[in-house]
Design an enzyme around this catalytic site. Structure first.
Site, short mmCIF file in Angstrom:
data_model
loop_
_atom_site.label_atom_id
_atom_site.label_comp_id
_atom_site.label_asym_id
_atom_site.label_seq_id
_atom_site.Cartn_x
_atom_site.Cartn_y
_atom_site.Cartn_z
N ILE A 66 0.85 -1.19 0.00
CA ILE A 66 0.00 0.00 0.00
C ILE A 66 0.89 1.24 0.00
CG2 ILE A 66 -1.93 -1.09 1.21
CD1 ILE A 66 -0.94 0.27 3.75
N LYS A 67 0.33 2.38 -0.34
CA LYS A 67 1.07 3.63 -0.29
C LYS A 67 1.05 4.14 1.15
CE LYS A 67 2.11 4.50 -4.61
NZ LYS A 67 3.46 4.73 -5.06
N ALA A 68 2.14 3.96 1.85
CA ALA A 68 2.24 4.43 3.23
C ALA A 68 3.46 5.34 3.33
CB ALA A 68 2.37 3.25 4.19
N TYR A 72 8.76 5.07 2.39
CA TYR A 72 9.69 5.81 1.54
C TYR A 72 11.03 6.09 2.22
CZ TYR A 72 5.77 6.25 -1.55
OH TYR A 72 4.73 5.96 -2.38
#
Length: 87
Positions: A66-68, A72
């Site tokens: 998922i984009k969390a 990054y």
């Protein structure tokens, strides 16, 4: 047509009052949007890349699917090392 695009990034975050390590009782969903220029204007050129074993952007069993925001930060130190190698 062909002058750019609209970047859309959906975001879902826990927004209940309180601070602690537990699932949030409330969530907020929003979509960031921003006009962007063309990503591919022609005259594309290859860039050097290096694949490095032993590092991952997201830990096994983590939130890499998922984009969390926390996904990054882990590669930053490795990116610096690879850049210093000329990649």
């Amino acid at each position: 047509v062909g002058k750019g695009a609209l970047y859309l990034r959906p975001l879902l975050f826990g927004s209940a009052k309180g601070l602690g390590v537990k699932p949030s009782e409330e969530a907020t969903f929003c979509i960031y949007s921003s006009p962007v220029g063309n990503y591919f204007k022609g005259n594309l050129k290859c860039i050097p890349l290096q694949a490095v074993k032993g590092y991952a952007r997201a830990a096994r069993g983590g939130s890499g699917n998922i984009k969390a925001g926390g996904n990054y930060a882990p590669p930053f130190a490795l990116q610096r090392t690879v850049r210093d190698r000329g990649y």
